[in-house]
Design a protein around this motif. Structure first.
Motif, PDB file in Angstrom:
ATOM      1  N   ASN A 290       0.867  -1.128   0.078  1.00 24.58           N
ATOM      2  CA  ASN A 290      -0.106   0.108   0.044  1.00 24.58           C
ATOM      3  C   ASN A 290       0.805   1.140  -0.118  1.00 24.58           C
ATOM      4  O   ASN A 290       1.699   1.261   0.732  1.00 24.58           O
ATOM      5  CB  ASN A 290      -0.973   0.061   1.246  1.00 24.58           C
ATOM      6  CG  ASN A 290      -2.098  -1.113   1.048  1.00 24.58           C
ATOM      7  OD1 ASN A 290      -1.754  -2.374   1.154  1.00 24.58           O
ATOM      8  ND2 ASN A 290      -3.280  -0.537   1.017  1.00 24.58           N
ATOM      9  N   SER A 292       0.683   5.723  -1.000  1.00 22.30           N
ATOM     10  CA  SER A 292      -0.349   6.711  -1.024  1.00 22.30           C
ATOM     11  C   SER A 292       0.449   8.088  -1.079  1.00 22.30           C
ATOM     12  O   SER A 292       0.959   8.143  -0.034  1.00 22.30           O
ATOM     13  CB  SER A 292      -1.506   6.890  -0.174  1.00 22.30           C
ATOM     14  OG  SER A 292      -2.331   7.996  -0.456  1.00 22.30           O
ATOM     15  N   HIS A 319      -1.747  -1.598  -3.938  1.00 21.15           N
ATOM     16  CA  HIS A 319      -2.568  -0.402  -3.969  1.00 21.15           C
ATOM     17  C   HIS A 319      -1.970   0.800  -4.037  1.00 21.15           C
ATOM     18  O   HIS A 319      -1.591   1.406  -2.824  1.00 21.15           O
ATOM     19  CB  HIS A 319      -3.445  -0.813  -2.468  1.00 21.15           C
ATOM     20  CG  HIS A 319      -4.718  -0.085  -2.618  1.00 21.15           C
ATOM     21  ND1 HIS A 319      -4.788   1.319  -2.009  1.00 21.15           N
ATOM     22  CD2 HIS A 319      -5.990  -0.199  -2.841  1.00 21.15           C
ATOM     23  CE1 HIS A 319      -5.847   1.824  -2.018  1.00 21.15           C
ATOM     24  NE2 HIS A 319      -6.748   0.711  -2.340  1.00 21.15           N
ATOM     25  N   VAL A 321      -1.756   4.800  -4.816  1.00 19.17           N
ATOM     26  CA  VAL A 321      -2.414   6.280  -5.217  1.00 19.17           C
ATOM     27  C   VAL A 321      -1.182   7.059  -5.388  1.00 19.17           C
ATOM     28  O   VAL A 321      -0.383   7.591  -4.565  1.00 19.17           O
ATOM     29  CB  VAL A 321      -3.054   6.747  -4.258  1.00 19.17           C
ATOM     30  CG1 VAL A 321      -3.777   7.967  -4.452  1.00 19.17           C
ATOM     31  CG2 VAL A 321      -4.255   5.620  -3.764  1.00 19.17           C
ATOM     32  N   SER A 365      -9.620  15.419  -9.185  1.00 20.52           N
ATOM     33  CA  SER A 365      -9.544  14.462  -7.926  1.00 20.52           C
ATOM     34  C   SER A 365     -10.910  14.115  -7.521  1.00 20.52           C
ATOM     35  O   SER A 365     -11.965  15.085  -7.441  1.00 20.52           O
ATOM     36  CB  SER A 365      -8.899  15.504  -6.419  1.00 20.52           C
ATOM     37  OG  SER A 365      -7.562  15.663  -6.987  1.00 20.52           O
ATOM     38  N   GLU A 367     -13.210  10.558  -5.257  1.00 20.89           N
ATOM     39  CA  GLU A 367     -13.463   9.183  -4.767  1.00 20.89           C
ATOM     40  C   GLU A 367     -13.908   8.228  -5.537  1.00 20.89           C
ATOM     41  O   GLU A 367     -14.712   8.451  -6.498  1.00 20.89           O
ATOM     42  CB  GLU A 367     -14.208   9.185  -3.264  1.00 20.89           C
ATOM     43  CG  GLU A 367     -13.806  10.289  -2.302  1.00 20.89           C
ATOM     44  CD  GLU A 367     -14.722   9.924  -1.191  1.00 20.89           C
ATOM     45  OE1 GLU A 367     -15.974   9.996  -1.422  1.00 20.89           O
ATOM     46  OE2 GLU A 367     -13.994  10.110   0.011  1.00 20.89           O
ATOM     47  N   THR A 386     -11.953   4.982  -2.067  1.00 17.78           N
ATOM     48  CA  THR A 386     -10.517   5.450  -2.160  1.00 17.78           C
ATOM     49  C   THR A 386     -10.487   6.701  -2.876  1.00 17.78           C
ATOM     50  O   THR A 386     -11.017   6.954  -3.894  1.00 17.78           O
ATOM     51  CB  THR A 386      -9.726   4.287  -2.963  1.00 17.78           C
ATOM     52  OG1 THR A 386      -9.792   3.135  -2.437  1.00 17.78           O
ATOM     53  CG2 THR A 386      -8.193   4.970  -3.283  1.00 17.78           C
ATOM     54  N   VAL A 388      -8.656   9.423  -4.997  1.00 19.62           N
ATOM     55  CA  VAL A 388      -7.639   9.597  -5.783  1.00 19.62           C
ATOM     56  C   VAL A 388      -7.583  10.997  -6.334  1.00 19.62           C
ATOM     57  O   VAL A 388      -8.348  11.503  -6.812  1.00 19.62           O
ATOM     58  CB  VAL A 388      -7.983   8.385  -7.020  1.00 19.62           C
ATOM     59  CG1 VAL A 388      -6.801   8.462  -8.040  1.00 19.62           C
ATOM     60  CG2 VAL A 388      -8.331   7.195  -6.367  1.00 19.62           C
ATOM     61  N   PHE A 392      -4.425   5.635  -9.976  1.00 19.94           N
ATOM     62  CA  PHE A 392      -4.716   4.737  -8.955  1.00 19.94           C
ATOM     63  C   PHE A 392      -4.336   3.348  -9.444  1.00 19.94           C
ATOM     64  O   PHE A 392      -5.151   2.957 -10.671  1.00 19.94           O
ATOM     65  CB  PHE A 392      -6.169   4.732  -8.367  1.00 19.94           C
ATOM     66  CG  PHE A 392      -6.561   3.703  -7.341  1.00 19.94           C
ATOM     67  CD1 PHE A 392      -5.695   3.241  -6.716  1.00 19.94           C
ATOM     68  CD2 PHE A 392      -7.835   3.326  -7.532  1.00 19.94           C
ATOM     69  CE1 PHE A 392      -6.153   2.390  -5.454  1.00 19.94           C
ATOM     70  CE2 PHE A 392      -8.390   2.432  -6.487  1.00 19.94           C
ATOM     71  CZ  PHE A 392      -7.428   1.944  -5.607  1.00 19.94           C
ATOM     72  N   PHE A 394      -4.317  -0.838  -8.489  1.00 18.79           N
ATOM     73  CA  PHE A 394      -4.722  -1.843  -7.765  1.00 18.79           C
ATOM     74  C   PHE A 394      -5.119  -3.108  -8.414  1.00 18.79           C
ATOM     75  O   PHE A 394      -4.973  -3.249  -9.484  1.00 18.79           O
ATOM     76  CB  PHE A 394      -6.006  -1.182  -7.134  1.00 18.79           C
ATOM     77  CG  PHE A 394      -7.063  -1.204  -7.859  1.00 18.79           C
ATOM     78  CD1 PHE A 394      -8.124  -2.258  -7.663  1.00 18.79           C
ATOM     79  CD2 PHE A 394      -7.224  -0.168  -8.710  1.00 18.79           C
ATOM     80  CE1 PHE A 394      -9.292  -1.923  -8.374  1.00 18.79           C
ATOM     81  CE2 PHE A 394      -8.344  -0.144  -9.577  1.00 18.79           C
ATOM     82  CZ  PHE A 394      -9.359  -0.927  -9.450  1.00 18.79           C
ATOM     83  N   THR A 399      -8.550  -4.742  -2.991  1.00 19.37           N
ATOM     84  CA  THR A 399      -9.431  -3.751  -2.378  1.00 19.37           C
ATOM     85  C   THR A 399     -10.625  -4.241  -1.430  1.00 19.37           C
ATOM     86  O   THR A 399     -11.388  -3.634  -1.299  1.00 19.37           O
ATOM     87  CB  THR A 399     -10.387  -3.726  -4.029  1.00 19.37           C
ATOM     88  OG1 THR A 399     -10.979  -4.594  -4.540  1.00 19.37           O
ATOM     89  CG2 THR A 399      -9.742  -2.696  -4.795  1.00 19.37           C
TER      90      THR A 399
END
Length: 463
Positions: A290, A292, A319, A321, A365, A367, A386, A388, A392, A394, A399
């Motif tokens: 993960n 981000s 995952h 971002v 931007s 979700e 999520t 973003v 993104f 994944f 998920t």
């Protein structure tokens, strides 16, 4: 007995609660000096005592005649200034809650062998952590946020089973040295909301020769959000946490994550959201899953290229971002769709949730929540969204969606149509088959209609 806003400053003269087990008088008018008459009686049955938010309470008197007390709470007593020393020697006490007592400047020394939870957050005038006079091997949680405590005494190590320590919002400039020798400490929360910069320190500072190396801290979850972290701190102090599984640096002002990060064998989650000065991540932990980096607009192209390397994602369960600065889906995604909200494929046999890596590139931007449909019937929808900013990446299994097992039982030779969709239109969507060296995977996944292709082949053969 529970009585909110008890309206008197006294107990009745004939009140003799010999068998009382629970006494809760939050928001009451009761005064400290009037508690003495009650506590001089031996309340052998009393287990819970609560005076939360009682502004008339200025002192916790002698509680030595409460031998069975398991929970003591005087949270939010704004005028409390003193606690009798007997509160530190209650043999059966399990929970002690003194949060948000803003005028409390000191706390008595403790020897509480049964204590499990100690809550002192919000005691903004509290400057020193109390001395631990004996082994307290049952304490699992300690909250010290928004206090004036800047260091911890060496006797702190008597909390040998401490699991979670929170020191957010304090004016500390160095991580207390004793933290590094806590054998069971797993989660450590500290932030820079008070504006102080966390600096590095010598390894033996404050330890009086007892510890010579902090290289084996047991902390697994380290939260340093909102912190002003010097470059020296990242280079010199981060290696003290080799057992990390999660590192959260959200809104810190770091400029680099040093090379030592690639030696963190257990680190699976790294969060650097809103680290607007972050330029480089100089290594990738071998088991990172993960990641981000929302609003990390200063990341160098070499860093983003390293984070989007195919080899990193080929093992699956990733995952990621990525920030706005990155402008396209990596070229190793074979199947692509532009200006759409869905992408589809055909499969046979078991639904290949662990075999597909997906990427969605957004125009702005928002979700996103992937929705999976098989043969026209929805079989999953994410339980959480999520956020973003741009890109993104994944795989469907990571998920954490709950698939209906009955909907995923298919005849092994029959092709099924699957679609992954979103409620928003993306600039581009990509799909990649993981572990393509496995021939069975390649035989059971198609990006074009398998039956339509068969019909064309049959027609060509007949001609």
């Amino acid at each position: 007995m529970e009585w909110w806003k008890y309206p008197s400053k006294y107990f009745p003269s004939d009140f003799h609660p010999k068998k009382l087990s629970i006494l809760k008088l939050p928001n009451s008018l009761f005064m400290s000096c009037k508690l003495d008459s009650l506590f001089t009686k031996k309340l052998v049955a009393l287990k819970v005592l609560n005076f939360d938010n009682s502004d008339f309470l200025k002192e916790i008197p002698d509680v030595s005649n409460l031998p069975s007390l398991e929970e003591l709470s005087f949270r939010g007593c704004n005028n409390l200034t003193r606690i009798h020393s007997s509160a530190g020697f209650l043999g059966k006490l399990k929970i002690l809650n003194a949060e948000h007592c803003h005028k409390l400047r000191s706390f008595p020394s403790m020897n509480l062998p049964s204590l499990k939870i100690l809550l002192l957050s919000g005691c903004s005038s509290l400057e020193k952590f109390p001395e631990m006079l004996g082994k307290m091997e049952n304490v699992e949680m300690l909250r010290l946020s928004r206090t004036d405590i800047r260091d911890l005494p060496l006797s702190f190590r008597n909390l040998s089973e401490l699991y979670t320590l929170t020191m957010s919002g304090n004016k500390i400039q160095r991580i207390p040295s004793v933290v590094f020798i806590m054998p069971k400490l797993s989660s450590f929360y500290i932030d820079g909301t008070q504006g102080n910069r966390l600096e590095s320190q010598k390894q033996d500072e404050g330890m009086e020769g007892i510890v010579t190396s902090f290289s084996s801290s047991s902390v697994r979850f380290l939260y340093l959000y909102f912190s002003k972290l010097s470059d020296d701190f990242m280079v010199q102090q981060l290696p003290w946490f080799p057992n990390l599984k999660r590192l959260d640096l959200t809104r810190s002002d770091i400029t680099i994550i040093p090379e030592c990060i690639q030696e963190f064998q257990f680190l699976s989650r790294l969060q650097v959201d809103s680290c607007r000065h972050l330029l480089e991540i100089r290594g990738i932990p071998p088991n990172l899953q993960n990641f981000s980096a929302l609003y990390c607009e200063s990341l160098t192209p070499s860093t983003t290229s390293m984070l989007l390397n195919q080899e990193l994602h080929e093992k699956g369960n990733t995952h990621f971002v990525m920030p706005r600065a990155y402008g396209s889906i990596p070229s190793w995604f074979e199947h692509r769709s532009e200006e759409t909200n869905s992408i589809s494929f055909w499969f046979r046999g078991k639904f290949p949730a662990k075999s597909l890596c997906l990427a969605i590139l957004l125009n702005y931007s928002q979700e996103v929540t992937p929705i999976v449909t098989i043969n026209g019937k929805k079989v999953s929808c994410g339980s959480g969204k999520t956020y973003v900013e741009r890109l993104f990446i994944f795989d469907l299994w990571k998920t954490n969606y709950k698939y209906d097992s009955d909907e995923l039982l298919f005849e092994s030779q029959e092709w099924n149509h699957a679609e992954v969709s979103w409620e928003v239109t993306a600039a581009e969507i990509g799909m990649h088959i993981l572990n393509q060296n496995c021939s069975s995977i390649m035989q059971d996944i198609r990006f074009t209609h398998p039956y339509r292709k068969r019909k064309r082949d049959d027609r060509d053969f007949s001609q």
